[in-house]
Design a protein around this motif. Structure first.
Motif, PDB file in Angstrom:
ATOM      1  N   VAL A  23       0.862  -1.182   0.000  1.00  0.00           N
ATOM      2  CA  VAL A  23       0.000   0.000   0.000  1.00  0.00           C
ATOM      3  C   VAL A  23       0.894   1.226   0.000  1.00  0.00           C
ATOM      4  O   VAL A  23       1.856   1.299   0.775  1.00  0.00           O
ATOM      5  N   LYS A  24       0.586   2.172  -0.881  1.00  0.00           N
ATOM      6  CA  LYS A  24       1.306   3.443  -0.922  1.00  0.00           C
ATOM      7  C   LYS A  24       0.290   4.569  -0.808  1.00  0.00           C
ATOM      8  O   LYS A  24      -0.821   4.459  -1.320  1.00  0.00           O
ATOM      9  N   ALA A  25       0.689   5.644  -0.123  1.00  0.00           N
ATOM     10  CA  ALA A  25      -0.196   6.796  -0.003  1.00  0.00           C
ATOM     11  C   ALA A  25       0.625   8.073   0.071  1.00  0.00           C
ATOM     12  O   ALA A  25       1.670   8.104   0.727  1.00  0.00           O
ATOM     13  N   ASP A  26       0.148   9.103  -0.623  1.00  0.00           N
ATOM     14  CA  ASP A  26       0.790  10.411  -0.497  1.00  0.00           C
ATOM     15  C   ASP A  26       0.541  10.972   0.902  1.00  0.00           C
ATOM     16  O   ASP A  26       1.436  11.551   1.512  1.00  0.00           O
ATOM     17  N   GLU A  27      -0.691  10.787   1.388  1.00  0.00           N
ATOM     18  CA  GLU A  27      -1.066  11.229   2.730  1.00  0.00           C
ATOM     19  C   GLU A  27      -1.999  10.201   3.352  1.00  0.00           C
ATOM     20  O   GLU A  27      -2.836   9.620   2.668  1.00  0.00           O
ATOM     21  N   LEU A  28      -1.846  10.000   4.667  1.00  0.00           N
ATOM     22  CA  LEU A  28      -2.682   9.052   5.390  1.00  0.00           C
ATOM     23  C   LEU A  28      -2.931   9.610   6.789  1.00  0.00           C
ATOM     24  O   LEU A  28      -1.993  10.019   7.470  1.00  0.00           O
ATOM     25  N   CYS A  29      -4.203   9.649   7.188  1.00  0.00           N
ATOM     26  CA  CYS A  29      -4.570  10.172   8.497  1.00  0.00           C
ATOM     27  C   CYS A  29      -5.633   9.261   9.105  1.00  0.00           C
ATOM     28  O   CYS A  29      -6.570   8.850   8.415  1.00  0.00           O
ATOM     29  N   PHE A  30      -5.498   8.928  10.389  1.00  0.00           N
ATOM     30  CA  PHE A  30      -6.442   8.066  11.077  1.00  0.00           C
ATOM     31  C   PHE A  30      -7.258   8.892  12.064  1.00  0.00           C
ATOM     32  O   PHE A  30      -6.688   9.503  12.969  1.00  0.00           O
ATOM     33  N   GLY A  31      -8.582   8.903  11.901  1.00  0.00           N
ATOM     34  CA  GLY A  31      -9.456   9.544  12.881  1.00  0.00           C
ATOM     35  C   GLY A  31      -9.475   8.748  14.173  1.00  0.00           C
ATOM     36  O   GLY A  31      -9.572   9.302  15.267  1.00  0.00           O
ATOM     37  N   THR A  32      -9.373   7.445  14.050  1.00  0.00           N
ATOM     38  CA  THR A  32      -9.283   6.525  15.192  1.00  0.00           C
ATOM     39  C   THR A  32      -8.156   5.548  14.902  1.00  0.00           C
ATOM     40  O   THR A  32      -8.107   4.963  13.821  1.00  0.00           O
ATOM     41  N   ALA A  33      -7.261   5.389  15.848  1.00  0.00           N
ATOM     42  CA  ALA A  33      -6.147   4.459  15.659  1.00  0.00           C
ATOM     43  C   ALA A  33      -6.690   3.036  15.576  1.00  0.00           C
ATOM     44  O   ALA A  33      -7.429   2.603  16.461  1.00  0.00           O
ATOM     45  N   PRO A  34      -6.350   2.304  14.515  1.00  0.00           N
ATOM     46  CA  PRO A  34      -6.892   0.949  14.339  1.00  0.00           C
ATOM     47  C   PRO A  34      -6.228  -0.056  15.281  1.00  0.00           C
ATOM     48  O   PRO A  34      -5.079   0.103  15.682  1.00  0.00           O
ATOM     49  N   ASP A  47       5.767 -21.907  12.872  1.00  0.00           N
ATOM     50  CA  ASP A  47       6.595 -20.859  12.286  1.00  0.00           C
ATOM     51  C   ASP A  47       5.806 -19.910  11.381  1.00  0.00           C
ATOM     52  O   ASP A  47       6.375 -19.039  10.740  1.00  0.00           O
ATOM     53  N   SER A  48       4.488 -20.034  11.335  1.00  0.00           N
ATOM     54  CA  SER A  48       3.656 -19.112  10.562  1.00  0.00           C
ATOM     55  C   SER A  48       3.788 -17.711  11.146  1.00  0.00           C
ATOM     56  O   SER A  48       3.966 -17.544  12.350  1.00  0.00           O
ATOM     57  N   ALA A  49       3.716 -16.692  10.266  1.00  0.00           N
ATOM     58  CA  ALA A  49       3.913 -15.321  10.746  1.00  0.00           C
ATOM     59  C   ALA A  49       3.167 -14.342   9.854  1.00  0.00           C
ATOM     60  O   ALA A  49       2.842 -14.636   8.700  1.00  0.00           O
ATOM     61  N   SER A  50       2.899 -13.169  10.405  1.00  0.00           N
ATOM     62  CA  SER A  50       2.333 -12.071   9.632  1.00  0.00           C
ATOM     63  C   SER A  50       2.903 -10.774  10.175  1.00  0.00           C
ATOM     64  O   SER A  50       3.279 -10.685  11.341  1.00  0.00           O
ATOM     65  N   GLY A  51       2.977  -9.772   9.328  1.00  0.00           N
ATOM     66  CA  GLY A  51       3.469  -8.487   9.790  1.00  0.00           C
ATOM     67  C   GLY A  51       3.785  -7.577   8.624  1.00  0.00           C
ATOM     68  O   GLY A  51       3.598  -7.939   7.466  1.00  0.00           O
ATOM     69  N   SER A  52       4.268  -6.391   8.956  1.00  0.00           N
ATOM     70  CA  SER A  52       4.513  -5.395   7.928  1.00  0.00           C
ATOM     71  C   SER A  52       5.866  -4.726   8.125  1.00  0.00           C
ATOM     72  O   SER A  52       6.403  -4.695   9.227  1.00  0.00           O
ATOM     73  N   THR A  53       6.382  -4.230   7.018  1.00  0.00           N
ATOM     74  CA  THR A  53       7.483  -3.282   7.064  1.00  0.00           C
ATOM     75  C   THR A  53       6.900  -1.975   6.557  1.00  0.00           C
ATOM     76  O   THR A  53       6.123  -1.967   5.594  1.00  0.00           O
ATOM     77  N   ARG A  54       7.259  -0.895   7.217  1.00  0.00           N
ATOM     78  CA  ARG A  54       6.623   0.394   6.925  1.00  0.00           C
ATOM     79  C   ARG A  54       7.664   1.461   6.639  1.00  0.00           C
ATOM     80  O   ARG A  54       8.726   1.469   7.251  1.00  0.00           O
ATOM     81  N   THR A  55       7.313   2.351   5.739  1.00  0.00           N
ATOM     82  CA  THR A  55       8.128   3.519   5.449  1.00  0.00           C
ATOM     83  C   THR A  55       7.300   4.747   5.798  1.00  0.00           C
ATOM     84  O   THR A  55       6.171   4.890   5.322  1.00  0.00           O
ATOM     85  N   ASP A  56       7.835   5.598   6.638  1.00  0.00           N
ATOM     86  CA  ASP A  56       7.193   6.851   7.065  1.00  0.00           C
ATOM     87  C   ASP A  56       5.855   6.641   7.773  1.00  0.00           C
ATOM     88  O   ASP A  56       4.963   7.484   7.711  1.00  0.00           O
ATOM     89  N   LEU A  57       5.714   5.499   8.438  1.00  0.00           N
ATOM     90  CA  LEU A  57       4.525   5.215   9.240  1.00  0.00           C
ATOM     91  C   LEU A  57       4.962   4.376  10.440  1.00  0.00           C
ATOM     92  O   LEU A  57       5.533   3.304  10.264  1.00  0.00           O
ATOM     93  N   PRO A  58       4.713   4.876  11.665  1.00  0.00           N
ATOM     94  CA  PRO A  58       5.139   4.111  12.843  1.00  0.00           C
ATOM     95  C   PRO A  58       4.281   2.865  13.040  1.00  0.00           C
ATOM     96  O   PRO A  58       3.178   2.762  12.501  1.00  0.00           O
ATOM     97  N   ASP A  59       4.775   1.915  13.835  1.00  0.00           N
ATOM     98  CA  ASP A  59       4.014   0.700  14.135  1.00  0.00           C
ATOM     99  C   ASP A  59       2.708   1.047  14.837  1.00  0.00           C
ATOM    100  O   ASP A  59       1.681   0.408  14.601  1.00  0.00           O
ATOM    101  N   VAL A  70       3.771   7.450   2.527  1.00  0.00           N
ATOM    102  CA  VAL A  70       3.687   6.200   3.286  1.00  0.00           C
ATOM    103  C   VAL A  70       3.771   5.001   2.349  1.00  0.00           C
ATOM    104  O   VAL A  70       3.213   5.018   1.247  1.00  0.00           O
ATOM    105  N   ARG A  71       4.473   3.970   2.825  1.00  0.00           N
ATOM    106  CA  ARG A  71       4.472   2.683   2.113  1.00  0.00           C
ATOM    107  C   ARG A  71       4.430   1.578   3.161  1.00  0.00           C
ATOM    108  O   ARG A  71       5.157   1.615   4.156  1.00  0.00           O
ATOM    109  N   ILE A  72       3.550   0.601   2.930  1.00  0.00           N
ATOM    110  CA  ILE A  72       3.417  -0.548   3.815  1.00  0.00           C
ATOM    111  C   ILE A  72       3.501  -1.812   2.968  1.00  0.00           C
ATOM    112  O   ILE A  72       2.760  -1.964   1.998  1.00  0.00           O
ATOM    113  N   ASP A  73       4.422  -2.701   3.336  1.00  0.00           N
ATOM    114  CA  ASP A  73       4.511  -4.027   2.721  1.00  0.00           C
ATOM    115  C   ASP A  73       4.064  -5.021   3.778  1.00  0.00           C
ATOM    116  O   ASP A  73       4.682  -5.123   4.836  1.00  0.00           O
TER     117      ASP A  73
END
Length: 97
Positions: A23-34, A47-59, A70-73
């Motif tokens: 997911v890529k976004a020029d701008e991203l704003c959360f009214g409520t933190a998910p 050993d199953s796993a899930s998660g993200s690596t993020r650019t310009d977006l904190p965990d 913002v970029r989220i993989d």
């Protein structure tokens, strides 16, 4: 079972089930933190796993803060347990590589 870490490349390469998204976004704003989580049940291996690596977006995002460029993989990778006896009628076929 719950895992919250980006699956390693080897797990992604050998997973029985793999879901990826970017997911890529020029701008991203959360009214409520998910709040989110992934839970592995049934035949998922330990050993199953899930998660993200993020650019310009904190965990943990803050409400009403605008994040830019913002970029989220994201990935979910699961290996299925093979608890059946070898060669039995319920054994999984050998995996193709």
């Amino acid at each position: 079972m719950s895992r919250d870490e980006h699956p390693e490349p080897e797990l992604q390469r050998t997973a029985d089930i793999l879901f990826t998204a970017r997911v890529k976004a020029d701008e991203l704003c959360f009214g409520t933190a998910p709040e989110s989580r992934v839970e592995f049940t049934g035949d998922a291996g330990d050993d199953s796993a899930s998660g993200s690596t993020r650019t310009d977006l904190p965990d943990e995002v803050e409400e009403n803060i605008t994040y830019r460029d913002v970029r989220i993989d994201y990935a979910i990778a699961a290996r299925l347990r093979d608890d059946k006896p070898a060669g039995g009628p319920q054994a999984r076929p050998p995996r193709r590589r």
